[in-house]
Write a protein that holds these residues in place. Structure first.
Motif, mmCIF file in Angstrom:
data_model
loop_
_atom_site.group_PDB
_atom_site.id
_atom_site.type_symbol
_atom_site.label_atom_id
_atom_site.label_comp_id
_atom_site.label_asym_id
_atom_site.label_seq_id
_atom_site.Cartn_x
_atom_site.Cartn_y
_atom_site.Cartn_z
ATOM 1 N N LEU A 1 0.770 -1.541 0.008
ATOM 2 C CA LEU A 1 0.063 -0.162 -0.086
ATOM 3 C C LEU A 1 0.912 0.973 -0.146
ATOM 4 N N ASP A 2 0.354 1.949 -0.522
ATOM 5 C CA ASP A 2 0.929 4.034 -0.451
ATOM 6 C C ASP A 2 0.098 4.127 0.933
ATOM 7 N N ALA B 1 11.871 -0.945 3.075
ATOM 8 C CA ALA B 1 11.935 -2.176 1.869
ATOM 9 C C ALA B 1 11.409 -3.623 2.966
ATOM 10 N N ASP C 1 5.453 -1.627 2.249
ATOM 11 C CA ASP C 1 5.046 -0.169 1.393
ATOM 12 C C ASP C 1 4.620 -1.123 -0.534
ATOM 13 N N ILE C 2 3.668 -0.613 -1.065
ATOM 14 C CA ILE C 2 3.544 -1.280 -2.281
ATOM 15 C C ILE C 2 5.296 -0.491 -3.011
ATOM 16 N N GLY C 3 6.076 -0.318 -3.380
ATOM 17 C CA GLY C 3 6.964 0.209 -3.472
ATOM 18 C C GLY C 3 8.216 -0.973 -3.394
ATOM 19 N N ALA C 4 8.231 -1.633 -1.918
ATOM 20 C CA ALA C 4 8.834 -2.390 -1.465
ATOM 21 C C ALA C 4 8.401 -4.269 -2.151
ATOM 22 N N GLN D 1 6.117 -3.970 -5.382
ATOM 23 C CA GLN D 1 6.297 -4.489 -5.865
ATOM 24 C C GLN D 1 7.938 -5.122 -6.619
ATOM 25 N N THR D 2 8.373 -4.746 -5.303
ATOM 26 C CA THR D 2 10.063 -4.647 -6.100
ATOM 27 C C THR D 2 10.369 -6.193 -5.719
#
Lengths: 342, 827
Positions: B106-107, B131, B182-185, B187-188
């Motif tokens: 999520l953001d 992350a 975290d959504i960025g984490a 995705q990675t």
């Protein structure tokens, strides 16, 4: 190059002697840990009602996921606060936004002042700043036009914040911004005009760990002069550092040494919401002058815990010198509920 | 007085009364439990969906693999959207665990405003952005046995990653088992750069949600729904399965009602004189009927109360043991709390009472109708059971049943199929007098006296024989129909498993979840393992063919187009297709639900675009109820730009053992990162799941048989009572007691044989409806008719024996009095 470590990231430090270059330095400095564009001002509508306004955009580099290929990686965080002080309302109307920079939804430009979070924006076009704020209970659409050259604070734009040289920021101010536009409260729009002040400041080591918070004031005198002063308070109640500058109507600038700036509380106000006790009326001694600062209203506390995690008092004030009205400005009081962390 | 009259007869036959109560309770308990479990699961599912969506007005969802994040950006910028919160949901494989953990990326800045329940109160903002940090729901913590500060290991691809558990989500327990990061984490971590799987939207005030959704014009494969509707789709998904169980509950109630009928009929026969006396003493017909109905009502109320309590207990136990989906796999990761629904209690409790009252209605009316003077004499038998209706009603019922079985489903439910079964059952029972007369007329007359007497007895009173038969016919019919259906189903599943598991060894990255997969380089390394003669990789994901329906499974397998004819359990021929279009092989369900036929074109959304395929063939599938589309993996890889794979089937070179290959692959992938199974193991597990699913039908079959026997015993008992004068007379003219017993045994045998004959015929008819109408319309799968001949023969033999013994036993009991008194009763 001197850097400061946080997480896995290395941050550049503020170094004296590096000249600021415009318009480049109107833009963001994403390598540094923190940065803000801070507009405060006082305006009146056609019926003569006075309002204080505050629009702030913060940038923060948390030093996380910096190598990530994800467009969502929180490499740069953006925050915005907006507030209207309306004495007939008795307390601030304020709202805030927070976002990670990226995907075009929230971005900050490294080449000039241009920052937005969704439909909140601030941008410099020529010598004019335009802002659009669509908060939940109010909107602001304002233009701030420069009428004077900017003021480099401290030593040619390097402003010391503590005894160690790295405790500094790059800092310039733009006083006497001619302000016009519309503010709408609860859907009722009103044309306003007035005078505002912009600060742009960036740093990696702004606040010393032993600091509790700071007091800051930016004053537009009616005669065209301008004064900025600040002090950084220690947790034990002492003063870590002070500073400021005064430009006279003719344009010559005097920079104050730490011992030349003193804030003396005249009256305090206790927030019924947070219990914070703020010195909302102050006597400011700067060099050989002394000014009394009187709030437009007492309750100008802004609870920014949902975005940046702090509570502070950001209030429109009237300035008197020897009992005579001299102008208007904004007083900022931080670290009165909990020690401030950036 | 009335109380004694009411309780007395019930206590006189505690065994029979208890069985009536148990039969009613069984039906009530089954129906109530199914309703309770499903209701709890759905309400939990809806609450979880609503908590996840928070204050969102609209949720936009995409396929499992997610959709391009630019769609989120467009949505966030759209007019009328006040706030858009993106999420990347991944069912992450946890090494060493069967069930995956749902990880939601999520953001925090957006979700924090829209879905505050998904964040830990007072947590450091930076912890939400790191992350390698997750927050767990309380349910997930309990399930995993971890606490803040611990490390949680998840698998992505074949690699393991340790995540720091930073805290507990504050959200209510209704969230189920989830982890938030975290959504960025995310995705990675899960290699989904640039993808999100849902976007929750808060609309500006004054924007009409329906109109907004209607104007959305989403990319293919995406849906928009209001969070409060989330449960509706799930409810629909489980509906066919539930209705099936509900019908079983109704069957149990029906047999219960039948049992009440025969018990009351016996009781009325025994109390004939007593009832007549009551009439003489001034009781009206209405009072007599009321009294007997009240007895039925009492049985019904006790049965219903026991059934409701039993249903509650059953639901509790079932949810503990097999989960809220009754083992059918619909709900994952939620731990529902049992919610007692008063409506369900009233419905099924009420049905139980109604079944008992209706069951006692016939005997009650008969008893009330009897003229007291005649009834006071013993053996006014002919009239008592003469009320069976003329045969045309039964024949009309049978005709209606046959006609109903040809009708299409109503709102995706085989309403007419179930009605056809009910009509066949009722029609057969109503036709029993005619059928029995027909059958008895064809029995040759015997030389031996007891047998000859028995045959003559039965021929003279076919209506009574029919009454004895009703329970046994219904019980045998139901048992046979279920046995034939389950056996056909199991045989078909077994054959299907054989067809779809041709390889020597199977490899999969994860049994559940979508975070574990084989990358292209993993595939190359596995391919190079010595001992593998051939390997086929499979990729599966879900695609949306119709926004109003659940997603179907898309299977992409190596080499499908080359060997479809040999390797797919095809139904019907392969269509000659336009060679310019890629080919798609649809499962039977997909073809039935969406109405596709071979040769037609089908548009499949892949990677945000619609791609046209031509339907090359239809194959049988028992694994994916919502449908499946199979395509060649080479085509999939090109169109979807996705080279990873989930599973693989391997053919080994001669002389290589599975164990060799297994350890060689584990050396490449790491231990525990993958799962292996031989076709035999998969088959055993699948069939054991199948058998578990049908446990409840086996239990019902047993119950039906028991009820049938008890019904037979009651019926014979009541007739023997009514015929005491006859036995007395026979004894009087020198027939021996043993001969009478043999006569009764012969009667029982003949009745049972006729009943079994009719019951088996009825059962076959009903099984055809079950196979070709009910299953097809409920689950859209076909099956080969398979009659378990040996099992049925054994069943028939045992039933025949049990029926004969029951008849003799019931007769003995009824004849216990002495012959002289029996004759004397006829004043």
């Amino acid at each position: 190059m001197a850097t400061s470590a946080f997480g896995q990231a290395r941050y550049p430090l503020v170094r004296p002697g590096v000249p600021l270059v415009f318009p480049r330095d109107h833009g963001a400095h994403p390598d540094f840990r923190t940065e803000w564009w801070y507009i405060t001002g006082q305006v009146r509508d056609a019926r003569g009602r006075a309002f204080g306004i505050q629009i702030t955009f913060f940038r923060n580099r948390p030093g996380l996921q910096e190598e990530s290929p994800s467009g969502f990686a929180p490499k740069q965080l953006l925050f915005a606060h907006a507030a209207i002080a309306d004495p007939t309302h008795g307390k601030l109307r304020h709202d805030q936004r927070a976002a990670r920079a990226g995907l075009g939804l929230a971005e900050v430009s490294p080449t000039t002042t241009a920052v937005h979070i969704d439909d909140w924006s601030l941008a410099l076009e020529g010598e004019r700043y335009r802002t659009r704020i669509a908060a939940d209970t109010f909107t602001m659409e304002l233009t701030f036009s420069a009428t004077q050259p900017l003021v480099l604070q401290g030593d040619r734009g390097v402003s010391r914040k503590g005894p160690r040289p790295e405790q500094s920021s790059y800092y310039y101010s733009r006083p006497h911004l001619a302000t016009t536009g519309t503010i709408a409260i609860d859907g009722k729009p009103a044309s306003v005009q007035g005078v505002a002040w912009l600060d742009h400041e960036w740093s990696s080591e702004y606040l010393a760990p032993e600091a509790q918070g700071w007091d800051w004031v930016g004053l537009n005198f009616d005669d065209g002069g301008a004064l900025m002063a600040f002090r950084i308070r220690l947790r034990d109640g002492g003063i870590l550092w002070s500073g400021g500058s005064r430009r006279d109507p003719q344009g010559s600038v005097r920079v104050f040494a730490p011992h030349e700036v003193r804030f003396e509380p005249l009256r305090t106000w206790r927030s019924p919401r947070t219990g914070g006790v703020y010195p909302v009326a102050m006597r400011l001694r700067a060099g050989d002058a002394s000014f009394d600062l009187d709030p437009l209203m007492d309750d100008q506390e802004l609870d920014a815990r949902p975005s940046v995690g702090t509570v502070y008092w950001e209030g429109a004030v009237r300035v008197r010198e020897n009992g005579q009205p001299r102008g208007h400005g904004y007083l900022e009081l931080t670290g009165y509920v909990r020690p401030l962390k950036l | 007085m009335t109380g004694r009259l009411l309780i007395g007869p019930i206590l006189q036959h505690p065994g029979r009364s208890l069985l009536c109560v148990v039969a009613i309770a069984l039906g009530v308990a089954l129906g109530f439990a199914v309703q309770l479990i499903n209701g709890s699961a759905i309400s939990e599912f809806t609450r979880a969906a609503q908590t996840l969506a928070g204050k969102a007005d609209v949720t936009v969802r995409g396929p499992r693999q997610g959709f391009d994040e630019s769609i989120y950006v467009d949505l966030a910028r759209r007019d009328g959207v006040a706030l858009a919160s993106p999420a990347l949901e991944v069912d992450a494989k946890l090494p060493g665990r069967e069930e995956p953990l749902r990880v939601i990326g999520l953001d925090v800045f957006r979700a924090g405003r829209l879905q505050p329940a998904l964040f830990a109160e007072g947590a450091d903002l930076l912890d939400s952005l790191r992350a390698d940090t997750v927050f767990l729901s309380p349910a997930a913590m309990g399930w995993l046995g971890v606490k803040p500060g611990d490390t949680l290991t998840v698998q992505s691809g074949l690699a393991r990653h340790g995540l720091h558990v930073a805290g507990a989500l504050t959200g209510e327990a209704s969230l189920g088992r989830v982890a938030v990061m975290d959504i960025g984490a995310a995705q990675t971590l899960f290699d989904r750069i640039g993808r999100v799987s849902r976007v929750d939207l808060r609309l500006a005030s004054g924007v009409d949600v329906e109109r907004f959704v209607a104007a959305l014009d989403l990319a293919p494969g995406l849906t928009a729904e209001r969070p409060r509707d989330a449960g509706t789709a799930t409810d629909r998904m489980t509906r066919a399965y539930r209705v099936n169980l509900d019908v079983l509950a109704l069957v149990a109630l029906f047999t219960g009602g039948l049992l009440v009928f025969s018990t009351q009929a016996l009781s009325v026969a025994q109390r004939r004189a007593q009832i007549a006396l009551l009439r003489v003493l001034g009781c009206t017909r209405g009072q007599i009927a009321g009294l007997l109905l009240a007895e039925g009502l009492l049985l019904g109320i006790v049965g219903a109360a026991l059934g409701l309590a039993g249903g509650l207990a059953l639901a509790r136990i079932a949810m503990e043991i097999v989960g809220a989906d009754l083992g059918a796999g619909y709900f994952r990761g939620i731990a529902p709390v049992l919610r007692v629904s008063p409506v369900a209690a009233l419905t099924f409790g009420g049905l139980g009472v109604v079944a008992a009252v209706v069951g006692s209605l016939g005997p009650a009316l008969e008893a009330a109708r009897a003229a007291p003077a005649a009834a006071l004499k013993s053996g006014d038998d002919q009239r008592a059971f003469a009320a069976l209706r003329p045969p045309w009603i039964g024949i009309a019922c049978l005709g209606a049943g046959a006609a109903a079985s040809a009708l299409p489903p109503v709102d995706d439910l085989p309403v007419f199929g179930y009605l056809a079964i009910a009509a066949l059952l009722m029609g057969t029972i109503l036709s029993l007098p005619a059928l029995t007369a027909f059958a008895l007329a064809r029995i040759p007359t015997a030389q031996r006296i007891p047998v000859a007497l028995a045959i003559e007895q039965l021929r003279a009173r076919p209506a009574q024989a029919a009454l004895s038969l009703a329970a046994i016919v219904a019980a045998v019919g139901l048992s046979v129909s279920m046995a034939v259906m389950v056996s056909s189903f199991r045989t078909s599943v077994d054959a299907w498993l054989e067809a779809v598991l041709p390889a020597d060894l199977y490899l999969r990255s994860s049994s559940g979840g979508d975070s574990a997969f084989f990358t292209e380089s993993d595939q190359a390394r596995i391919r190079d393992v010595p001992g593998i003669a051939r390997i086929e990789f499979l990729r599966w994901q879900q695609v949306l063919l119709d926004p109003q329906r659940p997603r179907v499974t898309l299977l992409a397998r190596d080499g499908v187009d080359l060997d479809a004819e040999r390797r797919l359990p095809l139904i019907g021929p392969i269509a000659s297709t336009d060679p310019s279009l890629p080919r798609a092989w649809l499962s039977e369900q997909t073809a039935a639900i969406y109405g596709f036929a071979p040769g037609q074109r089908i548009a499949v959304p892949l990677n945000g675009r619609l791609h046209e395929f031509v339907v090359a063939g239809i194959w049988r599938d028992y694994a994916r109820q919502n449908g499946a589309v199979l395509i060649d993996r080479a085509i999939y890889t090109a169109l979807a730009d996705d080279r990873s794979a989930n599973d693989a089937g391997m053919w080994l070179t001669a002389g290589t053992t599975s164990a060799d290959v297994q350890s060689a692959i584990e050396a490449v992938t790491g231990k525990d990162a993958v799962e292996f199974a031989t076709p035999g193991e998969i088959r055993a597990v699948s069939l054991s799941i199948f058998d578990r699913t049908f446990t409840v039908t086996y239990a019902l079959e047993a119950a039906a048989v028991l009820i049938g026997l008890v019904g037979l015993s009651s019926a014979i008992g009541s007739q023997v009572l009514a015929r005491r004068r006859e036995f007395g007379m026979l004894r009087h003219v020198g027939v021996l007691r043993g001969q009478i017993a043999r006569m009764l045994a012969t009667e029982g045998f003949i009745v049972a044989a006729v009943g079994l004959l009719i019951g088996v015929a009825l059962g076959f008819a009903m099984s055809l409806v079950l196979i070709h109408v009910v299953n097809r319309q409920s689950f859209h799968w076909g099956m080969q008719l398979h009659v378990p001949v040996a099992g049925l023969a054994l069943f028939i033999a045992v039933m025949l024996m049990l029926s004969t013994i029951t008849a003799v036993f019931a007769g003995r009991q009824a004849m216990a009095g002495d012959a002289v008194r029996a004759v004397k009763e006829d004043w």
